[in-house]
Design a protein around this motif. Sequence first.
Motif, PDB file in Angstrom:
ATOM      1  N   ASN A  90      89.197  30.669  30.759  1.00 57.18           N
ATOM      2  CA  ASN A  90      88.676  30.175  29.487  1.00 57.18           C
ATOM      3  C   ASN A  90      89.589  29.104  28.937  1.00 57.18           C
ATOM      4  O   ASN A  90      90.728  29.373  28.580  1.00 57.18           O
ATOM      5  CB  ASN A  90      88.572  31.318  28.473  1.00 57.18           C
ATOM      6  CG  ASN A  90      87.384  32.192  28.782  1.00 57.18           C
ATOM      7  OD1 ASN A  90      86.306  31.689  29.088  1.00 57.18           O
ATOM      8  ND2 ASN A  90      87.583  33.491  28.720  1.00 57.18           N
ATOM      9  N   TYR A  92      89.593  25.509  26.294  1.00 57.97           N
ATOM     10  CA  TYR A  92      89.412  25.315  24.864  1.00 57.97           C
ATOM     11  C   TYR A  92      87.934  25.407  24.505  1.00 57.97           C
ATOM     12  O   TYR A  92      87.571  25.997  23.501  1.00 57.97           O
ATOM     13  CB  TYR A  92      89.964  23.945  24.483  1.00 57.97           C
ATOM     14  CG  TYR A  92      89.973  23.673  23.011  1.00 57.97           C
ATOM     15  CD1 TYR A  92      90.848  24.343  22.176  1.00 57.97           C
ATOM     16  CD2 TYR A  92      89.106  22.735  22.464  1.00 57.97           C
ATOM     17  CE1 TYR A  92      90.858  24.096  20.828  1.00 57.97           C
ATOM     18  CE2 TYR A  92      89.114  22.473  21.109  1.00 57.97           C
ATOM     19  CZ  TYR A  92      89.995  23.158  20.298  1.00 57.97           C
ATOM     20  OH  TYR A  92      90.007  22.909  18.966  1.00 57.97           O
ATOM     21  N   GLY A  93      87.077  24.859  25.336  1.00 63.43           N
ATOM     22  CA  GLY A  93      85.654  24.820  25.000  1.00 63.43           C
ATOM     23  C   GLY A  93      84.811  25.760  25.817  1.00 63.43           C
ATOM     24  O   GLY A  93      83.666  26.038  25.477  1.00 63.43           O
ATOM     25  N   GLY A  94      85.335  26.262  26.915  1.00 62.37           N
ATOM     26  CA  GLY A  94      84.551  27.138  27.775  1.00 62.37           C
ATOM     27  C   GLY A  94      85.258  27.315  29.097  1.00 62.37           C
ATOM     28  O   GLY A  94      86.476  27.213  29.166  1.00 62.37           O
ATOM     29  N   THR A 118      83.653  21.375  30.023  1.00 69.45           N
ATOM     30  CA  THR A 118      83.640  22.038  28.720  1.00 69.45           C
ATOM     31  C   THR A 118      84.798  21.563  27.848  1.00 69.45           C
ATOM     32  O   THR A 118      84.816  21.826  26.666  1.00 69.45           O
ATOM     33  CB  THR A 118      83.757  23.555  28.895  1.00 69.45           C
ATOM     34  OG1 THR A 118      84.926  23.818  29.667  1.00 69.45           O
ATOM     35  CG2 THR A 118      82.543  24.124  29.580  1.00 69.45           C
ATOM     36  N   GLU A 119      85.767  20.880  28.453  1.00 68.09           N
ATOM     37  CA  GLU A 119      86.964  20.503  27.700  1.00 68.09           C
ATOM     38  C   GLU A 119      86.806  19.121  27.082  1.00 68.09           C
ATOM     39  O   GLU A 119      86.097  18.276  27.605  1.00 68.09           O
ATOM     40  CB  GLU A 119      88.177  20.524  28.631  1.00 68.09           C
ATOM     41  CG  GLU A 119      88.432  21.882  29.238  1.00 68.09           C
ATOM     42  CD  GLU A 119      88.489  22.984  28.213  1.00 68.09           C
ATOM     43  OE1 GLU A 119      89.446  23.025  27.438  1.00 68.09           O
ATOM     44  OE2 GLU A 119      87.562  23.809  28.162  1.00 68.09           O
ATOM     45  N   THR A 120      87.517  18.910  25.974  1.00 67.45           N
ATOM     46  CA  THR A 120      87.443  17.628  25.279  1.00 67.45           C
ATOM     47  C   THR A 120      87.950  16.513  26.181  1.00 67.45           C
ATOM     48  O   THR A 120      89.048  16.601  26.723  1.00 67.45           O
ATOM     49  CB  THR A 120      88.304  17.675  24.012  1.00 67.45           C
ATOM     50  OG1 THR A 120      88.128  18.935  23.404  1.00 67.45           O
ATOM     51  CG2 THR A 120      87.913  16.569  23.061  1.00 67.45           C
ATOM     52  N   THR A 154      94.273  24.434  27.098  1.00 67.82           N
ATOM     53  CA  THR A 154      93.630  24.374  28.405  1.00 67.82           C
ATOM     54  C   THR A 154      94.641  24.553  29.537  1.00 67.82           C
ATOM     55  O   THR A 154      94.430  25.332  30.457  1.00 67.82           O
ATOM     56  CB  THR A 154      92.913  23.030  28.576  1.00 67.82           C
ATOM     57  OG1 THR A 154      92.203  22.748  27.394  1.00 67.82           O
ATOM     58  CG2 THR A 154      91.971  23.078  29.746  1.00 67.82           C
TER      59      THR A 154
ATOM     60  N   VAL B 100      81.554  17.357  27.344  1.00 67.89           N
ATOM     61  CA  VAL B 100      80.913  18.144  26.290  1.00 67.89           C
ATOM     62  C   VAL B 100      80.042  17.261  25.393  1.00 67.89           C
ATOM     63  O   VAL B 100      79.234  17.760  24.623  1.00 67.89           O
ATOM     64  CB  VAL B 100      81.995  18.887  25.495  1.00 67.89           C
ATOM     65  CG1 VAL B 100      82.744  17.939  24.579  1.00 67.89           C
ATOM     66  CG2 VAL B 100      81.434  20.035  24.709  1.00 67.89           C
TER      67      VAL B 100
END
Lengths: 178, 217
Positions: A90, A92-94, A118-120, A154, B100
């Motif tokens: 897991n 930061y975003g998923g 999923t991460e920035t 992350t 994202v």
Amino acid sequence: MKSIMKLGIVLALVAAISGGMLSYVYNLTNPIIEAANLQRREEQLTSIYDGGEEFVEITDYIDQFSTITNCFKVVKDNTVEGYVYQMSVNGYGGKVTYLVALDESGIYKGYETIDVTTETSGFGSRVATDEMKAKVIGKDIGSKLDALTGATITSSAVIRGIDDAVAHYQMLKGGKSS
Amino acid sequence: MKDKLNIIKNGIIKENPIFIMLLGLCSALAISTSLTNAVGMGMAVTFVLIMSNVIISTIRHLIPDEIRIPVFIVIIATAVKCVQFLMNAYTPALYTSLGVFIPLIVVNCIILGRAESFASKNSVIDSLCDAIGMGLGYTLALLIISAIRELIGTGGLSFVNPFNATQTIFRFSFFKSCAISLLTQPSGAFITLGCILAYLQHRRLKKVIEIQKGERK
């Protein structure tokens, strides 16, 4: 009362049609996505462990680690060269999925990310760059790995995953000697 | 025919979503680091805009007024998810680099804004033109921002075929040694946008002053 029913029905109808359409598009694209992922993984397995000839999936102890999705034994000339782990942690975003390779002498042989969408972008996504690779590859499994400044959440998650892989690796080794 | 063109032109220049209406800035600032990203994101947003505007204006008489926003959101979310699947399947490299921000198109205010203020009140063809205009305006704005950021931030410009990541269309490098990497950071996006907006505002003010002078005479 009647109007509430009507509103509910309209909303349900819209949602149902949308769901149907989505499932159609999903069925259309999913085989392509799966095939591409599989092919990419195959390429990554060979690129992460050059010299590996055969990758045998092993399942021993895997269920004790939630982060390990797959483990491959790398075989060359009928001897075990090392292990490649597919991890999913897991971020930061998923979920962040990546591969990490350990060789028989206990050195990180390779590190490669599979999915960091999923991460920035520009922050957590840096775990996919050479910056992170440089922090892992070539190190001994006993040494502490540093997180990336500015992408701490992350990269620490990635490192905790690598620790799990090491723990599993040591279990495999221990199991063999006893 | 002329008014359709006017609608399209309106979206590109007069009511440019980024430069004039300042809508949807979050994703615009975040992904405008390279021309390839800008084109990819522009295409994705344009596609979603076209789908949502056309569908919403088609069923605008069927949707009860009280629940129009939830219905719009469901339609937009469906369109975005479709785009996400399609991009994952056909443009995997772009899908990875936009990350994202593709699912985040759902909450991009340009799309809901156009659905609410244009598509729910106008005919299907007009809404289609509006979507094309707004989409092109968004793409154009992204291209301008990302061209400046990429040029100053990395010292060169490159463009990779969005559908095939191995095919580079062009790649120049001019002054790599004195590139200002701040421009590739998010703060660089704000600085770039600020400068562009200041310039546009300057031009607009100049025009207003000229008109006022003319009136006085």
